[in-house]
Design a protein around this motif. Structure first.
Motif, PDB file in Angstrom:
ATOM      1  N   PRO A   1      30.721  45.282  39.377  1.00 16.01           N
ATOM      2  CA  PRO A   1      32.086  44.771  39.563  1.00 16.01           C
ATOM      3  C   PRO A   1      32.223  43.755  40.700  1.00 16.01           C
ATOM      4  O   PRO A   1      33.074  42.875  40.639  1.00 16.01           O
ATOM      5  CB  PRO A   1      32.897  46.032  39.855  1.00 16.01           C
ATOM      6  CG  PRO A   1      32.130  47.130  39.200  1.00 16.01           C
ATOM      7  CD  PRO A   1      30.687  46.737  39.350  1.00 16.01           C
ATOM      8  N   GLN A   2      31.375  43.833  41.712  1.00 14.90           N
ATOM      9  CA  GLN A   2      31.423  42.875  42.810  1.00 14.90           C
ATOM     10  C   GLN A   2      31.031  41.471  42.360  1.00 14.90           C
ATOM     11  O   GLN A   2      31.358  40.491  43.020  1.00 14.90           O
ATOM     12  CB  GLN A   2      30.508  43.324  43.965  1.00 14.90           C
ATOM     13  CG  GLN A   2      30.920  44.639  44.598  1.00 14.90           C
ATOM     14  CD  GLN A   2      32.279  44.556  45.270  1.00 14.90           C
ATOM     15  OE1 GLN A   2      32.698  43.508  45.733  1.00 14.90           O
ATOM     16  NE2 GLN A   2      32.993  45.669  45.297  1.00 14.90           N
ATOM     17  N   ALA A   3      30.343  41.379  41.219  1.00 18.15           N
ATOM     18  CA  ALA A   3      29.925  40.081  40.695  1.00 18.15           C
ATOM     19  C   ALA A   3      30.948  39.492  39.714  1.00 18.15           C
ATOM     20  O   ALA A   3      30.698  38.465  39.102  1.00 18.15           O
ATOM     21  CB  ALA A   3      28.562  40.213  40.018  1.00 18.15           C
ATOM     22  N   SER A   4      32.108  40.138  39.570  1.00 19.14           N
ATOM     23  CA  SER A   4      33.163  39.605  38.702  1.00 19.14           C
ATOM     24  C   SER A   4      33.670  38.286  39.268  1.00 19.14           C
ATOM     25  O   SER A   4      33.648  38.069  40.476  1.00 19.14           O
ATOM     26  CB  SER A   4      34.309  40.612  38.604  1.00 19.14           C
ATOM     27  OG  SER A   4      33.858  41.819  38.028  1.00 19.14           O
ATOM     28  N   THR A   5      34.132  37.401  38.382  1.00 18.99           N
ATOM     29  CA  THR A   5      34.605  36.087  38.817  1.00 18.99           C
ATOM     30  C   THR A   5      36.012  35.827  38.302  1.00 18.99           C
ATOM     31  O   THR A   5      36.405  36.325  37.242  1.00 18.99           O
ATOM     32  CB  THR A   5      33.685  34.961  38.309  1.00 18.99           C
ATOM     33  OG1 THR A   5      33.666  34.996  36.872  1.00 18.99           O
ATOM     34  CG2 THR A   5      32.270  35.120  38.847  1.00 18.99           C
ATOM     35  N   THR A   6      36.752  35.018  39.047  1.00 20.18           N
ATOM     36  CA  THR A   6      38.099  34.622  38.646  1.00 20.18           C
ATOM     37  C   THR A   6      38.227  33.116  38.787  1.00 20.18           C
ATOM     38  O   THR A   6      37.838  32.553  39.802  1.00 20.18           O
ATOM     39  CB  THR A   6      39.170  35.312  39.516  1.00 20.18           C
ATOM     40  OG1 THR A   6      39.044  36.725  39.357  1.00 20.18           O
ATOM     41  CG2 THR A   6      40.568  34.873  39.112  1.00 20.18           C
ATOM     42  N   GLU A   7      38.754  32.479  37.739  1.00 23.38           N
ATOM     43  CA  GLU A   7      39.051  31.047  37.794  1.00 23.38           C
ATOM     44  C   GLU A   7      40.555  30.895  37.724  1.00 23.38           C
ATOM     45  O   GLU A   7      41.236  31.619  36.997  1.00 23.38           O
ATOM     46  CB  GLU A   7      38.382  30.319  36.641  1.00 23.38           C
ATOM     47  CG  GLU A   7      36.863  30.382  36.755  1.00 23.38           C
ATOM     48  CD  GLU A   7      36.224  29.142  36.226  1.00 23.38           C
ATOM     49  OE1 GLU A   7      36.612  28.038  36.643  1.00 23.38           O
ATOM     50  OE2 GLU A   7      35.325  29.288  35.387  1.00 23.38           O
TER      51      GLU A   7
END
Length: 180
Positions: free
Chosen positions: A118-124
């Motif tokens: 989950p720490q590697a999730s990304t948001t644009e």
């Protein structure tokens, strides 16, 4: 869910702290076709439908004047946020950067959740306005003690990423109203 709540909170805080605005005196449009409790739209032609539990319209009287904050997320991790500063009720409010002192804001975000890390999730994040032109608007058709109904459309730019443009069309909402 925690990351999604943090994203929505971040978008709201950024919108409130960064910008201020006013409205036009239009009649507010036709109200659209969103089901009760939801926000719907097309993002580059692809349908978006919010999740009722994470969608609301808040009329805030904190600070200077009255503001309307619309937040709507879906189960895919995508979200809309719109803030109208100097909100006075039914009418059309523009998204334009022509005058920094009177800027309403809108954004669309996409979160890619990495379930294994989950720490590697990304948001644009795509934001409007992104220059000094008229880039869209939100029209409030009806406001009662319990709901806010309206329509919207805008273009938004990924200002922190690849600078791509998302075109938001056929947007409408019929959201539960909160007052703070």
């Amino acid at each position: 869910m925690r990351n999604l709540k943090q994203l929505v909170l971040l978008l709201t805080i950024i919108s409130i702290v960064t910008f201020s605005s006013c409205s036009s005196s239009d009649d507010g449009g036709d109200g659209g076709n969103a089901p009760s409790g939801l926000l719907v739209a097309k993002v580059d032609g692809k349908s978006f439908k919010s999740f009722e539990l994470s969608s609301s319209a808040t009329v805030s009287t904190a600070g200077l004047g009255k503001n309307l904050i619309i937040i709507a997320t879906n189960s895919d991790g995508n979200a809309f946020s719109m803030t109208v500063f100097g909100y006075i009720g039914a009418g059309t409010y523009e998204f334009t950067g022509a005058n920094v002192a009177i800027t309403n804001v809108a954004s669309y975000s996409e979160t890619k959740v990495n379930l294994s890390n989950p720490q590697a999730s990304t948001t644009e994040l795509w934001q409007a306005p992104y220059d000094n032109t008229l880039i869209g608007s939100v029209s409030i058709n009806e406001e009662t003690d319990t709901k806010v109904i309206g329509t919207f459309s805008f273009k938004a730019k990924n200002v922190g990423g690849d600078h791509s443009i998302k075109t938001i069309t056929e947007g409408s909402f019929n959201l539960k109203k909160q007052t703070t």
